[in-house]
Design a protein around this motif. Sequence first.
Motif, PDB file in Angstrom:
ATOM      1  N   MET A   1      -8.562 -14.473   8.028  1.00  0.00           N
ATOM      2  CA  MET A   1      -7.530 -15.132   7.223  1.00  0.00           C
ATOM      3  C   MET A   1      -6.898 -14.129   6.266  1.00  0.00           C
ATOM      4  SD  MET A   1      -8.967 -18.933   6.336  1.00  0.00           S
ATOM      5  CE  MET A   1     -10.438 -18.378   5.487  1.00  0.00           C
ATOM      6  N   ILE A   3      -4.780 -12.833   2.724  1.00  0.00           N
ATOM      7  CA  ILE A   3      -4.658 -13.031   1.278  1.00  0.00           C
ATOM      8  C   ILE A   3      -3.181 -13.138   0.956  1.00  0.00           C
ATOM      9  CG2 ILE A   3      -5.047 -11.990  -0.977  1.00  0.00           C
ATOM     10  CD1 ILE A   3      -7.459 -10.552   0.209  1.00  0.00           C
ATOM     11  N   ARG A  32      -6.819 -22.445   4.317  1.00  0.00           N
ATOM     12  CA  ARG A  32      -6.255 -21.729   5.470  1.00  0.00           C
ATOM     13  C   ARG A  32      -6.005 -20.257   5.177  1.00  0.00           C
ATOM     14  NH1 ARG A  32      -3.854 -26.831   5.409  1.00  0.00           N
ATOM     15  NH2 ARG A  32      -4.190 -28.051   7.307  1.00  0.00           N
ATOM     16  N   ILE A  33      -6.230 -19.819   3.935  1.00  0.00           N
ATOM     17  CA  ILE A  33      -6.092 -18.411   3.593  1.00  0.00           C
ATOM     18  C   ILE A  33      -7.367 -17.961   2.886  1.00  0.00           C
ATOM     19  CG2 ILE A  33      -3.578 -18.549   3.418  1.00  0.00           C
ATOM     20  CD1 ILE A  33      -3.853 -18.530   0.377  1.00  0.00           C
ATOM     21  N   ALA A  34      -7.553 -16.649   2.801  1.00  0.00           N
ATOM     22  CA  ALA A  34      -8.773 -16.105   2.212  1.00  0.00           C
ATOM     23  C   ALA A  34      -8.761 -16.195   0.691  1.00  0.00           C
ATOM     24  CB  ALA A  34      -8.956 -14.650   2.643  1.00  0.00           C
ATOM     25  N   ALA A  35      -7.596 -16.077   0.076  1.00  0.00           N
ATOM     26  CA  ALA A  35      -7.474 -16.148  -1.380  1.00  0.00           C
ATOM     27  C   ALA A  35      -5.999 -16.179  -1.753  1.00  0.00           C
ATOM     28  CB  ALA A  35      -8.156 -14.960  -2.057  1.00  0.00           C
ATOM     29  N   THR A  70     -10.583 -22.646  -1.827  1.00  0.00           N
ATOM     30  CA  THR A  70     -10.022 -21.309  -1.646  1.00  0.00           C
ATOM     31  C   THR A  70     -10.015 -20.561  -2.968  1.00  0.00           C
ATOM     32  OG1 THR A  70      -8.556 -22.236   0.048  1.00  0.00           O
ATOM     33  CG2 THR A  70      -8.036 -20.035  -0.750  1.00  0.00           C
ATOM     34  N   ALA A 104      -9.504  -4.882  -0.150  1.00  0.00           N
ATOM     35  CA  ALA A 104      -9.437  -5.894   0.907  1.00  0.00           C
ATOM     36  C   ALA A 104      -8.871  -5.275   2.166  1.00  0.00           C
ATOM     37  CB  ALA A 104      -8.562  -7.070   0.467  1.00  0.00           C
ATOM     38  N   TYR A 105      -9.474  -5.623   3.308  1.00  0.00           N
ATOM     39  CA  TYR A 105      -9.006  -5.149   4.608  1.00  0.00           C
ATOM     40  C   TYR A 105      -8.859  -3.632   4.640  1.00  0.00           C
ATOM     41  CZ  TYR A 105      -7.948 -10.101   4.946  1.00  0.00           C
ATOM     42  OH  TYR A 105      -8.045 -11.467   4.937  1.00  0.00           O
ATOM     43  N   ASP A 226      -3.290  -8.775   5.414  1.00  0.00           N
ATOM     44  CA  ASP A 226      -4.361  -9.013   6.385  1.00  0.00           C
ATOM     45  C   ASP A 226      -4.679  -7.701   7.096  1.00  0.00           C
ATOM     46  OD1 ASP A 226      -2.292  -8.646   8.208  1.00  0.00           O
ATOM     47  OD2 ASP A 226      -2.140 -10.782   8.713  1.00  0.00           O
ATOM     48  N   GLU A 227      -5.411  -7.785   8.203  1.00  0.00           N
ATOM     49  CA  GLU A 227      -5.798  -6.573   8.920  1.00  0.00           C
ATOM     50  C   GLU A 227      -4.609  -5.783   9.425  1.00  0.00           C
ATOM     51  OE1 GLU A 227      -6.797  -9.611   9.574  1.00  0.00           O
ATOM     52  OE2 GLU A 227      -8.993  -9.742   9.637  1.00  0.00           O
TER      53      GLU A 227
END
Length: 236
Positions: A1, A3, A32-35, A70, A104-105, A226-227
């Motif tokens: 997911m 951010i 539905r999202i990481a943060a 979340t 992150a990622y 994201d990634e």
Amino acid sequence: MAIHFISDLHLADDTPALNQLFLDTLAAWRGRIAALYILGDLFEYWVGDDDDSPYLEAPLAAMRAFAADTPLYVMRGNRDFLLGAGFEARSGARLLDDPTLIEAYGRRILLSHGDALCTDDAAYQQFRAMSRNPQWQQAMLAKPLAERHAIARHARAQSEMNKQQTGLTAISDVTETAVRELLAAHDWPTLIHGHTHRPAHHLHDASSRWVIQDWHGDRGGYLRLDEQGIAQLPLS
């Protein structure tokens, strides 16, 4: 997911479409999202955690519901710098210092509202230093709620008048020197901020800077991390 990052919503009692957009966005992203990171000026003004304005009930309740599923983070802006522990309790959000460094990622991301980087605006920087002083804040919060609202409304009217007269001037944007100093102090991460209402992606030597789209009327934007990387997207 992913951010998501948003900034400069300027929610107020006379922005019903904007307020509803915020409620709808939280509902769409919840779980539905990481943060979610809100990087300042969530509100047009914040006169204290004891503010009982009726329009605040819906967004604060929606934030509490969102935060139950979340992670939700909020940074103070130049309009809502009086956000405190009471706001955290009412919203379920966690307040962040400005700046805040996250990872992150596989990326190091430096978060800021952005107003401290507008160093050519000497008058504003003087006010910023004064308004962040704990003694000044204590004196402001000791005033009756009605008086604080009157002060905030006057400041808002003055700001709108200045915008109409001058528009987005050079001094209301960040300076290259301030940006480079901040990035260098944190070993050149990617910088994400709002405040200037100039959404863009800038390169700074080995680093880059993303300026988040502000919200207006019934439209807004956000940054997605994201990634795959970072992308600036409109709200659908």
